[in-house]
Design an enzyme around this catalytic site. Structure first.
Site, short mmCIF file in Angstrom:
data_model
loop_
_atom_site.label_atom_id
_atom_site.label_comp_id
_atom_site.label_asym_id
_atom_site.label_seq_id
_atom_site.Cartn_x
_atom_site.Cartn_y
_atom_site.Cartn_z
N CYS A 95 37.91 56.19 15.13
CA CYS A 95 38.84 57.18 15.69
C CYS A 95 38.65 58.55 15.05
O CYS A 95 38.47 59.55 15.74
CB CYS A 95 40.29 56.72 15.49
SG CYS A 95 40.72 55.33 16.54
N HIS A 96 38.70 58.62 13.71
CA HIS A 96 38.61 59.91 13.05
C HIS A 96 37.64 59.90 11.87
O HIS A 96 37.69 60.80 11.04
CB HIS A 96 40.00 60.37 12.59
CG HIS A 96 41.00 60.38 13.71
ND1 HIS A 96 41.86 59.35 13.94
CD2 HIS A 96 41.23 61.28 14.70
CE1 HIS A 96 42.60 59.60 15.01
NE2 HIS A 96 42.23 60.76 15.49
#
Lengths: 180, 409
Positions: free
Chosen positions: A145-146
């Site tokens: 995701c990040h």
């Protein structure tokens, strides 16, 4: 309208004030006592709480491989670590870590790492369980995701996540693990 | 006392000048609503009905958070609410008994209107909205009773939806439309859940119209005569205090049932899961629909029976014209006053008949009761209005108790 009773009111605290204040107080307490069960009903119900343990065996996990078990509806990573992975986790200088924890306090048996599979940033599941997954620069888990990266002890090393992957409460009975 | 306005007071006035929310409430049920000073405790029941509506919406929302509208899961999800959800038993018992108490206060409210002639000019539209609210309430309550998907839910839904099948030509189309299939099944449960959630908010909107319509002529009163300005007192604090006291007494009964007799008004058969292949020995609706159920069963022709049942509610819309007397309060109408009590007794008799098997004495009584209901509405009301000699009306609502007092106009 007719004259109201306020006209001939004596000054200071009156019987009327006492009645008003006591009525409002009882009404407020009664209302709060009604709001409490309504809010409480939104907390986990008894059947939900009764599902909050998970039992599994580590006997079938080959050295160097990892599995995911489900506890309280969320993934838990179980890694059968190789000697090299344990070594990598233990020789890290703890003072350089963002969330300073020794590998020794994160495991009960050095070869089995059991940590929550929920990224401490915003709740995604980091990759690294399957052999073909990217494991990041530190050989642990990589969150798609990040871009948070965890090491072989599940500790945060790079990226936005603030904390290490949490260690759930668990205990070994032989090869069997009970989480929760 | 300082004449300087506090900061809070200034913020409040700034907001009030732009959106007078507090002013609106103050005009609706506050110091700016002048009410007759002789209202008795029967005037509590409008407020109590509003309280029950809010209670039903609140408990209903929290029940909906735990309910599953599917024929395979609905019954179990209700049992889970009773056993596993924190305070689920309390919330469900408040909701189930709340339906009964909602009807108790609404029925008293309606019969208050019948006794004191609150439906007469200039309050006809106010009365209409009230009748619509009562009919929507009945539909909502019926759909809510279907949701637990017990035996009585299922067979109640079957019987009531089949009522529409007797309508000539379009009857079968309407039942198919209600069912979304060939019998009472999952599609019906789903749409009843959706409508049971929606209709209370429709009622809430209608309540606003009801209160709006009330404020045009103002409240009726036990003497039923026009009220001089000098005979009115502000709703707050006088009637808010009276309503609050009435609420306390009401809650003794309501929570007495919730805590000590939570299933007394329910049918134990509804704790058996719905079975489309077995009809229970006797199917009865909840008590508040029994008089109307007795009417539908009293007539040995399906179409006329259903027409009588719906007609018994529709006729209420025409009450302001069927009652030809201009005197509102039954206090001054010696004959109507007797008829009122006979009609009330008649509703209890019909209610008892509705719970019995339709044979023998209950059948005879329900036929007499149904006949009497319509005889009262269509014959007695107009005729008595013409032939009755009312007692003399007082000059003002003050006069009976304070003959010397002359209220300002």
């Amino acid at each position: 309208m007719a004259n109201t009773a306020h006209a001939a009111e004596p000054a200071g605290e009156t019987r009327r004030d006492f009645l008003l204040h006591s009525t409002v107080a009882v009404g407020a307490v009664g209302t709060a006592m009604m709001i409490w069960p309504l809010i409480s009903s939104m907390n986990p119900a008894a059947d939900t709480l009764s599902l909050s343990t998970t039992e599994f065996s580590v006997a079938g996990i080959a050295e160097g491989s990892r599995i995911i078990v489900v506890w309280r509806g969320s993934p838990v990573f179980v890694a059968h670590r190789t000697a090299a992975e344990i070594d990598a986790a233990r020789k890290v200088n703890v003072s350089e870590l963002r969330d300073q924890e020794k590998d020794e306090i994160r495991v009960q048996k050095p070869e089995f790492l059991i940590v929550s599979g929920v990224c401490t940033h915003l709740g995604c599941i980091p990759l690294g369980t399957k052999g073909t997954d990217p494991k990041g620069d530190f050989g642990g888990w990589f969150c798609p995701c990040h871009g948070s990266q965890y090491d072989t002890s599940g500790r945060i090393r790079l990226g936005p996540a603030p904390k290490n992957l949490a260690v759930p409460p668990y205990k070994f009975t032989g090869d069997t693990v009970l989480i929760g | 006392m300082s004449t300087e306005k506090s900061r809070l007071q200034r913020v409040f006035e700034w907001h009030e000048a732009r959106l007078p929310l507090v002013g609106f409430i103050d005009h609706a049920v506050g110091t700016k609503y002048p009410a007759p000073k002789n209202l008795n405790y029967f005037w509590n029941f409008g407020f109590l009905a509003g309280f029950m509506l809010i209670t039903m919406i609140l408990t209903g929302i929290f029940l909906a958070m735990n309910y599953t509208g599917n024929v395979h899961m609905a019954f179990d999800s209700v049992e889970r609410i009773m056993r596993d959800v924190n305070f689920g038993w309390l919330i469900r018992y408040m909701h189930a008994n709340g339906a009964s108490f909602f009807f108790i206060v609404v029925y008293i409210h309606v019969f208050r209107g019948l006794y004191y002639g609150s439906y007469k000019s200039p309050r006809e539209v106010l009365w209409w909205i009230g009748v619509i609210i009562m009919i929507v309430m009945m539909a909502t309550a019926f759909m809510g009773y279907v949701l637990p998907w017990g035996q009585m839910s299922f067979w109640g839904a079957t019987v009531i939806t089949n009522l529409f099948s007797v309508i000539p030509v379009v009857g079968k189309m309407i039942t198919t439309l209600l069912w979304g299939g060939f019998s009472v099944d999952n599609p019906l449960l789903n749409r009843f859940f959706a409508l049971h959630f929606l209709l209370p908010f429709v009622i809430l909107g209608l309540v606003f119209l009801h209160i709006w319509a009330l404020h045009i002529p103002g409240s009726n009163n036990p003497l039923g005569i026009e009220v001089a300005t000098g005979d009115k007192i502000p709703f707050h604090p006088y009637y808010t205090a009276k309503d609050a006291f009435g609420l306390g007494v009401f809650m003794l009964f309501y929570f007495g049932m919730v805590f000590w007799f939570p299933n007394a008004l329910g049918d134990p058969v509804n704790y058996v899961k719905a079975n489309p292949l077995v009809t229970p020995a006797s199917i009865v609706p909840e008590w508040y629909l029994l008089p109307f159920y007795a009417m539908v069963r009293s007539i040995p022709n399906a179409l006329i029976g259903v027409a009588a049942m719906f007609g018994s509610l529709i006729v209420l819309f025409f009450l302001p014209w069927l009652d030809t007397s201009r005197i509102r309060s039954a206090t001054f109408r010696p004959i109507y006053r007797i008829l009122f009590w006979v009609l009330l007794l008649n509703m209890f008799v019909l209610g008892w008949c509705g719970a019995q098997h339709p044979e023998g004495l209950p059948l005879i009584l329900s036929r007499i009761g149904t006949f009497w209901y319509f005889f009262h509405m269509f014959v007695l009301l107009p005729v008595v209005g013409w032939i009755e000699t009312p007692k003399p009306l007082p000059a003002s609502i003050s006069q009976p108790v304070m003959p010397a007092f002359k209220p300002a106009e």
